[in-house]
Design a protein around this motif. Structure first.
Motif, PDB file in Angstrom:
ATOM      1  N   LYS A  36       0.838  -1.209   0.000  1.00  0.00           N
ATOM      2  CA  LYS A  36       0.000   0.000   0.000  1.00  0.00           C
ATOM      3  C   LYS A  36       0.868   1.253   0.000  1.00  0.00           C
ATOM      4  O   LYS A  36       0.560   2.238  -0.679  1.00  0.00           O
ATOM      5  CB  LYS A  36      -0.930  -0.008   1.210  1.00  0.00           C
ATOM      6  N   SER A  37       1.975   1.225   0.753  1.00  0.00           N
ATOM      7  CA  SER A  37       2.850   2.398   0.815  1.00  0.00           C
ATOM      8  C   SER A  37       3.533   2.662  -0.513  1.00  0.00           C
ATOM      9  O   SER A  37       3.843   3.802  -0.853  1.00  0.00           O
ATOM     10  CB  SER A  37       3.889   2.224   1.925  1.00  0.00           C
ATOM     11  N   ILE A  38       3.805   1.611  -1.295  1.00  0.00           N
ATOM     12  CA  ILE A  38       4.493   1.774  -2.575  1.00  0.00           C
ATOM     13  C   ILE A  38       3.526   1.991  -3.722  1.00  0.00           C
ATOM     14  O   ILE A  38       3.711   2.884  -4.555  1.00  0.00           O
ATOM     15  CB  ILE A  38       5.382   0.541  -2.865  1.00  0.00           C
ATOM     16  N   PHE A  39       2.457   1.186  -3.769  1.00  0.00           N
ATOM     17  CA  PHE A  39       1.579   1.162  -4.934  1.00  0.00           C
ATOM     18  C   PHE A  39       0.206   1.784  -4.694  1.00  0.00           C
ATOM     19  O   PHE A  39      -0.615   1.839  -5.608  1.00  0.00           O
ATOM     20  CB  PHE A  39       1.396  -0.289  -5.411  1.00  0.00           C
ATOM     21  N   GLY A  40      -0.048   2.227  -3.467  1.00  0.00           N
ATOM     22  CA  GLY A  40      -1.351   2.800  -3.177  1.00  0.00           C
ATOM     23  C   GLY A  40      -2.447   1.747  -3.295  1.00  0.00           C
ATOM     24  O   GLY A  40      -2.304   0.619  -2.827  1.00  0.00           O
ATOM     25  N   ALA A  41      -3.530   2.136  -3.944  1.00  0.00           N
ATOM     26  CA  ALA A  41      -4.681   1.240  -4.055  1.00  0.00           C
ATOM     27  C   ALA A  41      -4.626   0.345  -5.296  1.00  0.00           C
ATOM     28  O   ALA A  41      -5.583  -0.399  -5.559  1.00  0.00           O
ATOM     29  CB  ALA A  41      -5.968   2.061  -4.076  1.00  0.00           C
ATOM     30  N   ARG A  42      -3.532   0.375  -6.030  1.00  0.00           N
ATOM     31  CA  ARG A  42      -3.449  -0.436  -7.258  1.00  0.00           C
ATOM     32  C   ARG A  42      -3.479  -1.923  -6.924  1.00  0.00           C
ATOM     33  O   ARG A  42      -2.835  -2.382  -5.973  1.00  0.00           O
ATOM     34  CB  ARG A  42      -2.176  -0.104  -8.031  1.00  0.00           C
ATOM     35  N   LYS A  43      -4.198  -2.674  -7.708  1.00  0.00           N
ATOM     36  CA  LYS A  43      -4.313  -4.116  -7.511  1.00  0.00           C
ATOM     37  C   LYS A  43      -3.044  -4.813  -7.989  1.00  0.00           C
ATOM     38  O   LYS A  43      -2.490  -4.458  -9.031  1.00  0.00           O
ATOM     39  CB  LYS A  43      -5.526  -4.646  -8.276  1.00  0.00           C
ATOM     40  N   ILE A  44      -2.587  -5.795  -7.209  1.00  0.00           N
ATOM     41  CA  ILE A  44      -1.419  -6.601  -7.585  1.00  0.00           C
ATOM     42  C   ILE A  44      -1.879  -8.048  -7.718  1.00  0.00           C
ATOM     43  O   ILE A  44      -2.362  -8.642  -6.752  1.00  0.00           O
ATOM     44  CB  ILE A  44      -0.292  -6.491  -6.550  1.00  0.00           C
ATOM     45  N   GLU A  45      -1.726  -8.619  -8.901  1.00  0.00           N
ATOM     46  CA  GLU A  45      -2.192  -9.973  -9.164  1.00  0.00           C
ATOM     47  C   GLU A  45      -1.039 -10.966  -9.056  1.00  0.00           C
ATOM     48  O   GLU A  45       0.062 -10.698  -9.548  1.00  0.00           O
ATOM     49  CB  GLU A  45      -2.794 -10.059 -10.567  1.00  0.00           C
ATOM     50  N   PRO A  46      -1.250 -12.120  -8.433  1.00  0.00           N
ATOM     51  CA  PRO A  46      -0.205 -13.152  -8.406  1.00  0.00           C
ATOM     52  C   PRO A  46      -0.013 -13.745  -9.796  1.00  0.00           C
ATOM     53  O   PRO A  46      -0.955 -13.800 -10.604  1.00  0.00           O
ATOM     54  CB  PRO A  46      -0.747 -14.189  -7.424  1.00  0.00           C
ATOM     55  N   THR A  47       1.198 -14.190 -10.084  1.00  0.00           N
ATOM     56  CA  THR A  47       1.488 -14.810 -11.370  1.00  0.00           C
ATOM     57  C   THR A  47       2.511 -15.917 -11.195  1.00  0.00           C
ATOM     58  O   THR A  47       3.392 -15.837 -10.333  1.00  0.00           O
ATOM     59  CB  THR A  47       2.010 -13.786 -12.391  1.00  0.00           C
ATOM     60  N   ASP A  48       2.387 -16.956 -12.016  1.00  0.00           N
ATOM     61  CA  ASP A  48       3.399 -18.015 -12.060  1.00  0.00           C
ATOM     62  C   ASP A  48       4.238 -17.927 -13.326  1.00  0.00           C
ATOM     63  O   ASP A  48       5.198 -18.691 -13.487  1.00  0.00           O
ATOM     64  CB  ASP A  48       2.726 -19.398 -12.012  1.00  0.00           C
ATOM     65  N   THR A  49       3.870 -17.016 -14.229  1.00  0.00           N
ATOM     66  CA  THR A  49       4.502 -17.015 -15.544  1.00  0.00           C
ATOM     67  C   THR A  49       5.141 -15.685 -15.939  1.00  0.00           C
ATOM     68  O   THR A  49       6.211 -15.682 -16.552  1.00  0.00           O
ATOM     69  CB  THR A  49       3.469 -17.394 -16.618  1.00  0.00           C
ATOM     70  N   LEU A  50       4.522 -14.563 -15.597  1.00  0.00           N
ATOM     71  CA  LEU A  50       5.011 -13.293 -16.120  1.00  0.00           C
ATOM     72  C   LEU A  50       6.280 -12.824 -15.430  1.00  0.00           C
ATOM     73  O   LEU A  50       7.089 -12.116 -16.030  1.00  0.00           O
ATOM     74  CB  LEU A  50       3.919 -12.225 -15.999  1.00  0.00           C
ATOM     75  N   ILE A  51       6.468 -13.182 -14.162  1.00  0.00           N
ATOM     76  CA  ILE A  51       7.731 -12.918 -13.480  1.00  0.00           C
ATOM     77  C   ILE A  51       7.979 -14.030 -12.474  1.00  0.00           C
ATOM     78  O   ILE A  51       7.046 -14.526 -11.837  1.00  0.00           O
ATOM     79  CB  ILE A  51       7.742 -11.531 -12.801  1.00  0.00           C
ATOM     80  N   GLN A  52       9.236 -14.444 -12.378  1.00  0.00           N
ATOM     81  CA  GLN A  52       9.621 -15.545 -11.485  1.00  0.00           C
ATOM     82  C   GLN A  52      10.878 -15.146 -10.725  1.00  0.00           C
ATOM     83  O   GLN A  52      11.727 -14.414 -11.243  1.00  0.00           O
ATOM     84  CB  GLN A  52       9.867 -16.820 -12.298  1.00  0.00           C
TER      85      GLN A  52
END
Length: 271
Positions: free
Chosen positions: A43-59
């Motif tokens: 919240k302190s870094i991204f505010g209210a932006r949603k962060i989605e979990p991923t297994d493929t786009l970043i590892q």
């Protein structure tokens, strides 16, 4: 970024004050405590932006237990590299969690990044990728380490600062049409402010690389905002767009007003 780092630092110190000594808190925290801490930092870094979990786009590739908490190797892999705009790397239980923010430019080939960090506690680490469509996606890994931010360098402060700002760059063998892989090495102690001078028994003031900008023929490869969690004598492995031409220029600054710039000649592709 400075205000964000200070806010994240305050959150972590508050958690330490509530939970007790950092080592004990990190080893004993459960999933709920870790998730609550990450929610506050995010919240302190991204505010209210949603962060989605991923297994493929970043590892994240990191050791489950660090051999040296002051030099923990981290590899961030982004297979769908054309969709990656930037990467945030966060070490939840470090005194200053927001370790690094990479922003990629047109000369980057952002399929993989490698760097070395300090880890001060048993902690989750998060890699949050910002996609070209504005979405945020994250990968998480748990790393067992302790004391990385306060570990002494094994030499005097004067020795550690000798040659500060010197840079080297090594290249893997380049091939036509393939990304040019490079390793950037910057001479800098990256003092965390938590290390004790072994002679005077005073704490060495924080002095660390704050920004690194890499260009290839005048086009941006990446801009990096860093903090005390990056290991001493930073080493960053990255790749460049093979279509680039001209010198590779690196400019770095630290939090005490130091500024250094070096240029390197990219190797010609071999057949």
């Amino acid at each position: 970024m400075k205000n964000t780092l200070l806010l994240a630092l305050g959150l972590t110190l508050s958690a330490a004050a509530i939970n007790g000594p950092a080592g004990a808190a990190g080893a004993s925290d459960g999933d709920a405590e870790r998730q609550a801490r990450w929610d506050e930092i995010a919240k302190s870094i991204f505010g209210a932006r949603k962060i989605e979990p991923t297994d493929t786009l970043i590892q994240i590739d990191a050791p489950a237990r660090a051999l040296d908490a002051a030099l923990v190797p981290i590899t961030l892999t982004m297979p769908d590299k054309g969709r990656i705009k930037g990467v945030h790397f966060v070490i939840d239980d470090n005194p200053s969690p927001y370790a690094a923010h990479f922003r990629f430019g047109p000369a980057a080939d952002p399929g993989e990044l490698r760097l070395r960090v300090r880890i001060n506690n048993y902690t989750n680490v998060h890699a949050v990728a910002e996609l070209t469509d504005g979405r945020l996606v994250e990968a998480t890994k748990f790393v067992k380490a302790s004391g990385g931010c306060s570990a002494p360098m094994g030499m005097s402060d004067e020795e550690a600062m000798r040659g500060m700002g010197d840079m080297k760059m090594k290249f893997a063998e380049s091939q036509p049409g393939k990304p040019l892989e490079a390793t950037l090495m910057i001479r800098h102690p990256n003092f965390s402010g938590m290390q004790m001078n072994q002679v005077t028994r005073d704490y060495t003031p924080a002095r660390y690389i704050q920004t690194v900008s890499v260009t290839y023929g005048g086009q941006t490869v990446f801009d990096l905002d860093g903090d005390i969690s990056i290991a001493s004598n930073p080493v960053i492995n990255f790749a460049l767009n093979p279509a680039g031409k001209g010198p590779i220029t690196v400019a770095a600054t630290d939090n005490q007003g130091g500024r250094w710039e070096h240029s390197f000649t990219a190797p010609s592709p071999s057949n």
